[in-house]
Design an enzyme around this catalytic site. Sequence first.
Site, PDB file in Angstrom:
ATOM      1  N   GLU A 207      24.324  12.301  65.823  1.00 23.71           N
ATOM      2  CA  GLU A 207      23.920  13.677  64.791  1.00 23.71           C
ATOM      3  C   GLU A 207      22.814  14.232  65.924  1.00 23.71           C
ATOM      4  O   GLU A 207      21.467  13.784  66.194  1.00 23.71           O
ATOM      5  CB  GLU A 207      23.110  13.111  63.940  1.00 23.71           C
ATOM      6  CG  GLU A 207      23.995  12.542  62.686  1.00 23.71           C
ATOM      7  CD  GLU A 207      25.058  13.335  62.150  1.00 23.71           C
ATOM      8  OE1 GLU A 207      25.161  14.655  62.325  1.00 23.71           O
ATOM      9  OE2 GLU A 207      26.036  12.683  61.511  1.00 23.71           O
ATOM     10  N   CYS A 241      17.542  20.501  62.701  1.00 22.91           N
ATOM     11  CA  CYS A 241      18.409  20.359  63.565  1.00 22.91           C
ATOM     12  C   CYS A 241      19.307  21.491  63.281  1.00 22.91           C
ATOM     13  O   CYS A 241      20.125  22.067  63.994  1.00 22.91           O
ATOM     14  CB  CYS A 241      18.988  19.066  63.494  1.00 22.91           C
ATOM     15  SG  CYS A 241      19.725  18.517  62.113  1.00 22.91           S
TER      16      CYS A 241
END
Length: 452
Positions: A207, A241
């Site tokens: 990720e 993110c």
Amino acid sequence: MQQTVAAQRRYFESGATRPLTFRLEMLTRLELGLARWEEELLAALKADLNKDPYEGYMCELALTLGEVRMARKHLRAWARPARRSTPLAHFPSKSTVYREPYGVALIMAPWNYPLFLTLAPLVSAIAAGCCAVVKPSAYAPASSRALAGLLGRLYPPEYITVIEGGRGENAALLEQRFDYIFFTGSPAVGRAVMAAAAEHLTPVTLELGGKSPVIVAADADVELAAARIVWGKCVNASQTCVAPDHVWVPEGMREKLVEAMGRQIRRFYGPDPLAGEDLPRIVNRKHFDRLCRLLESGRTAHGGQTDRERLRIAPTVLVDVTEEDAVMGEEIFGPILPVLTYSDLDALVGRLQGKPRPLALYLFTRSRAVERQVLGRLCFGGGCVNDTVVHLATPRMPFGGVGNSGMGRCHGKAGFDTFTHEKSILKKGRLDLPVRYPPYGAKRISTLKKLM
């Protein structure tokens, strides 16, 4: 490290983690632990990132509890063996897919959402029936200690254990043989993790991140777009993110959008954002200094104030930015928002197709045709139409990157599948047809074609 992994492997191979009753009990234990030590966990977020308890609960604990409750509710259905149809060529037989845990997993978590991004994959690992070594980030030391305390109280170390420390501990862990590695962090470190995993042919989920764009179409609701862009950009001081990295807006709409974003910044954080307590801080001096250098790009339309002692940067909107400026050369990961303009949406989409695939993309439009044009041509991890960031907050949809922004999926059923191996078994009946056995010379291909 070696002894820890070996102990977990012995525990996993004993079969203790496989029964659904055990997994459900462990998930319940985590839910109760989060409630019991909620204040301690929120205090750790405050110490590391100056997160207000409200934001800490909303963006970390509430999302984690959502993952736990989703897994508890659906685990029996997720884990149930699944029958599959069988081709006539295999008659008589039946086909079944069995779902089994990978084994001993390594979960390497980042510092920006130190609770949620550690515990969400752990929930999936527990649901799948794995053991797990959890490695929190050293950049969030209070949260790391709180996680070690929480999980140490809830689980024996041969089942779930926390390894604290920095790069040395990370490197030592990556030398071990795990059955699965789940990493959340930067693309640069992700490459190192993948290279280490390759030594043992260990499957990985990465990720990562990237420069997630916002596209504001000509027909967008400007006030709504401004509010939701500013909120998504400023949550956790944009150390997220999937935070909006930069905005593309039609040339004639730039000033209107920039003025609206200025109003929303003042609405959320007051005339002097650095004076209030709602603004989280930058994680450390290194990242603060990097962001201050990026402030030199373009021209500041709003914000720009910094507090070096408290590591805080006011939400900042930059204009007159070019794609060659430093702020457009890397993922910003801070409360700095460049606004760029375009004259033709089709041409913009074509340019974005040539860039690395981002973790998220956000589109503001009222037009179904524009929605189809952008979503149909651009590849990215996930995103929103007429909002930002919130697609991350549902366990009912898979979340993950593509290309430079990552691989693999997490959350809900997708997270369970990540830590689960699907084992296909074909069970054959006793009736044995001679058509497959040699000698083949006397057999007719026409009969074979009908069977296969």
